[in-house]
Design an enzyme around this catalytic site. Structure first.
Site, mmCIF file in Angstrom:
data_model
loop_
_atom_site.group_PDB
_atom_site.id
_atom_site.type_symbol
_atom_site.label_atom_id
_atom_site.label_comp_id
_atom_site.label_asym_id
_atom_site.label_seq_id
_atom_site.Cartn_x
_atom_site.Cartn_y
_atom_site.Cartn_z
ATOM 1 N N ASP A 76 0.931 -1.148 -0.055
ATOM 2 C CA ASP A 76 -0.052 -0.006 0.003
ATOM 3 C C ASP A 76 0.745 1.186 -0.077
ATOM 4 O O ASP A 76 1.922 1.074 0.248
ATOM 5 C CB ASP A 76 -0.866 -0.066 1.079
ATOM 6 C CG ASP A 76 -0.220 0.026 2.607
ATOM 7 O OD1 ASP A 76 1.048 0.058 2.570
ATOM 8 O OD2 ASP A 76 -0.830 0.043 3.477
ATOM 9 N N SER A 77 0.234 2.278 -0.178
ATOM 10 C CA SER A 77 1.101 3.495 -0.398
ATOM 11 C C SER A 77 1.560 4.255 1.092
ATOM 12 O O SER A 77 2.267 4.924 0.915
ATOM 13 C CB SER A 77 0.403 4.504 -0.952
ATOM 14 O OG SER A 77 -0.872 5.082 -0.058
ATOM 15 N N ASP A 132 -2.448 8.628 -2.111
ATOM 16 C CA ASP A 132 -3.843 9.235 -2.456
ATOM 17 C C ASP A 132 -4.363 9.955 -0.896
ATOM 18 O O ASP A 132 -3.602 9.901 0.015
ATOM 19 C CB ASP A 132 -4.905 8.374 -2.725
ATOM 20 C CG ASP A 132 -5.315 7.377 -1.762
ATOM 21 O OD1 ASP A 132 -4.360 6.610 -1.344
ATOM 22 O OD2 ASP A 132 -6.335 7.099 -1.402
ATOM 23 N N ASP A 255 -8.289 -6.737 -0.381
ATOM 24 C CA ASP A 255 -7.504 -7.021 0.670
ATOM 25 C C ASP A 255 -8.125 -6.517 1.861
ATOM 26 O O ASP A 255 -9.016 -5.337 1.775
ATOM 27 C CB ASP A 255 -6.057 -6.303 0.628
ATOM 28 C CG ASP A 255 -6.084 -4.962 0.907
ATOM 29 O OD1 ASP A 255 -6.404 -4.069 -0.063
ATOM 30 O OD2 ASP A 255 -5.815 -4.838 2.169
ATOM 31 N N HIS A 337 -7.877 -21.755 8.649
ATOM 32 C CA HIS A 337 -9.502 -22.101 8.189
ATOM 33 C C HIS A 337 -10.161 -20.853 7.504
ATOM 34 O O HIS A 337 -10.646 -20.583 6.259
ATOM 35 C CB HIS A 337 -10.291 -22.702 9.207
ATOM 36 C CG HIS A 337 -11.942 -22.614 8.745
ATOM 37 N ND1 HIS A 337 -12.113 -23.319 7.815
ATOM 38 C CD2 HIS A 337 -12.594 -21.550 9.005
ATOM 39 C CE1 HIS A 337 -13.506 -23.206 7.373
ATOM 40 N NE2 HIS A 337 -13.755 -21.996 8.223
HETATM 41 ZN ZN LIG Z 1 -11.298 -25.388 7.349
#
Ligand SMILES: [Zn+2]
Length: 357
Positions: A76-77, A132, A255, A337
Site C-alpha cells: 500500500d502507499s 492518495d 485485501d 481455516h
Molecule cells: Zn477449514
C-alpha cells in the site's frame, strides 16, 4: 479479465490478498499460506520501513526473499495509515504530501508521492499504489474537492517516478486510487483524469462500508467508471457478501484484515452448503464461535465442507479447548481455516464468472 500478470507470476481473478501488514500474516507462516492456496499478499509499506527498515529488506534481496514468499506482493502507499494518524493529531496534509509522526515522541517524517513510490520500489513490490488523499466519510464538499485535486496531482508524480525507476528492470504494476466520496461528479472527474494519465490498475479510495455494514453507492459507481479490461482493486472490502457483490460490480482483487483478525478473535466462517451447490446469496455462510459450553462436546469440524488442516483434523471441541488454555496454535488453525474459506469463495466466483451463472 481473468488473469493478472505480475513480475512474480499470474494471479487468477478474483484474488483475495491477506494483509501481511508487518511482512507476516500473523500466526501463520508462508507454508501455511501456500497450503491454503493464498495467491498473493498485501504488505504495509510504512510498517516495514519502520521495522526492520527498507535497507534491511533490500540487503536481504527484497521482500519476497526476506519473507520466504515467492508469489506476488502488493504494497500500500501508506496514505491510509497517515490519514489515520491525522485523526489522532499526529499528521498534517499539504499540497505536496503528508508530514507525520508515528508516535507522540517520534520524530516528524514526510510522505510525498515520490518518496512513496521509491519506498515501494525498495520493498520490491509487484503491485504498488499511488499516494492518495483520503478524507473522512462525513467530510464536506471542499475537503473532497481538495482530496481529488491532491490525489490526481500526486498520482501524476507517482507515475513519473515509476516510469523513471522501472526503466532498468522488470516493471511492477502501479495502481492509482479513485477518490471523491459519495459525489458522482467528483468520482467521475477523478477517474477520468487518472485514466488520462494511464495506470496499470485502479483502486477504490475512501470508505466503502455504510453504517449498516453494506457497500456504499460509490463502490458500484467507481466500477462503472473504469473500463473492464483494466484491473480494479477494492481496498478494505472484505466481508464475504460484500466481496461477492463487489466482484459482480467489476472488482478483481481484494485485501482486508477481516478473515485473519476475526480468526484471532474467535470468529470463523463456514459455508452452509458446499459452495459449488450454494447460490452465494443471502445467508450463504455462518459465523462459528467455539468459545461456548455447547462446543465443549461438539465433535464436528468448523466447516463440514472445508478441506483445510483445521477442519480435516480437529473438532470444534478441541479448538475450544485450545482457545480456553490460550495456546497460540488455536490462532494459527482458525487463521488457516478463514483464509481457506476466502480462497474457496474466490475459486467458486472464478468458476462461475462475473454474472454468477
Ligand atoms: Zn477449514
Amino acid at each position: 479479465m481473468t488473469m493478472l500478470q505480475t513480475p512474480h507470476g499470474p494471479l487468477g481473478l478474483p484474488a483475495f490478498l491477506p494483509d501481511a501488514t508487518r511482512a507476516v500474516v500473523r500466526t501463520v507462516d508462508c507454508r501455511d499460506l501456500e497450503n491454503c492456496g493464498v495467491p498473493a499478499l498485501m504488505v504495509n509499506t510504512l510498517h516495514v520501513s519502520a521495522t526492520p527498515g527498507l535497507s534491511v529488506v533490500r540487503a536481504m534481496g527484497g521482500i519476497h526473499r526476506f519473507m520466504g514468499w515467492s508469489g506476488p506482493v502488493a504494497t500500500d502507499s501508506g496514505g491510509f495509515q497517515v490519514y489515520s494518524l491525522a485523526a489522532a493529531g499526529l499528521a498534517s496534509v499539504s499540497e505536496v504530501g503528508f508530514s507525520y509522526r508515528s508516535g507522540r515522541r517520534a520524530k516528524r517524517q514526510r510522505l510525498d508521492p515520490r518518496s512513496c513510490v521509491r519506498k515501494q520500489f525498495q520493498a520490491d513490490s509487484d503491485i504498488m499504489f499511488c499516494l492518495d488523499h483520503c478524507v473522512a466519510p462525513g467530510a464536506g464538499g471542499a475537503e473532497h474537492r481538495l482530496s481529488v485535486n491532491n490525489t490526481i496531482r500526486w498520482a501524476q508524480e507517482c507515475r513519473e517516478v515509476h516510469l523513471e525507476t522501472a526503466r532498468h528492470g522488470e516493471r511492477p504494476l502501479l495502481y492509482a486510487v479513485i477518490q471523491g466520496g459519495e459525489n458522482p461528479a467528483l468520482r467521475r472527474e477523478c477517474a477520468q483524469r487518472l485514466l488520462e494519465i494511464g495506470f496499470d490498475g485502479y483502486g477504490y479510495g475512501g470508505w466503502p462500508i455504510s453504517d449498516s455494514g453494506g457497500l456504499v453507492d460509490s463502490v458500484a459507481m467507481v466500477a462503472e467508471l473504469v473500463p473492464r479490461e483494466l484491473p480494479l482493486h477494492a481496498l478494505g472490502i472484505g466481508k464475504p457478501e460484500n466481496l461477492v457483490r463487489a466482484w459482480r460490480f467489476g472488482y478483481d482483487t481484494f485485501d482486508c484484515v477481516i478473515p485473519t483478525r476475526d480468526a484471532r478473535h474467535g470468529r470463523m466462517f463456514a459455508f452452509r452448503v458446499d459452495p459449488a451447490r450454494s447460490d452465494l446469496a443471502g445467508d450463504f455462510y455462518e459465523s462459528v464461535y467455539v468459545d461456548n459450553e455447547r462446543s465443549a462436546r461438539d465433535g464436528r469440524p468448523v466447516d463440514e465442507t472445508c478441506d483445510c488442516v483445521c477442519c480435516r483434523r480437529y473438532s470444534r471441541s478441541y479448538l475450544r479447548h485450545l482457545r480456553a488454555i490460550e495456546d497460540p496454535i488455536s490462532h494459527r488453525l482458525s487463521t488457516i481455516h478463514n483464509l481457506r474459506f476466502y480462497i474457496r469463495l474466490c475459486a467458486e466466483l472464478r468458476d462461475r464468472g462475473r454474472s454468477g451463472e
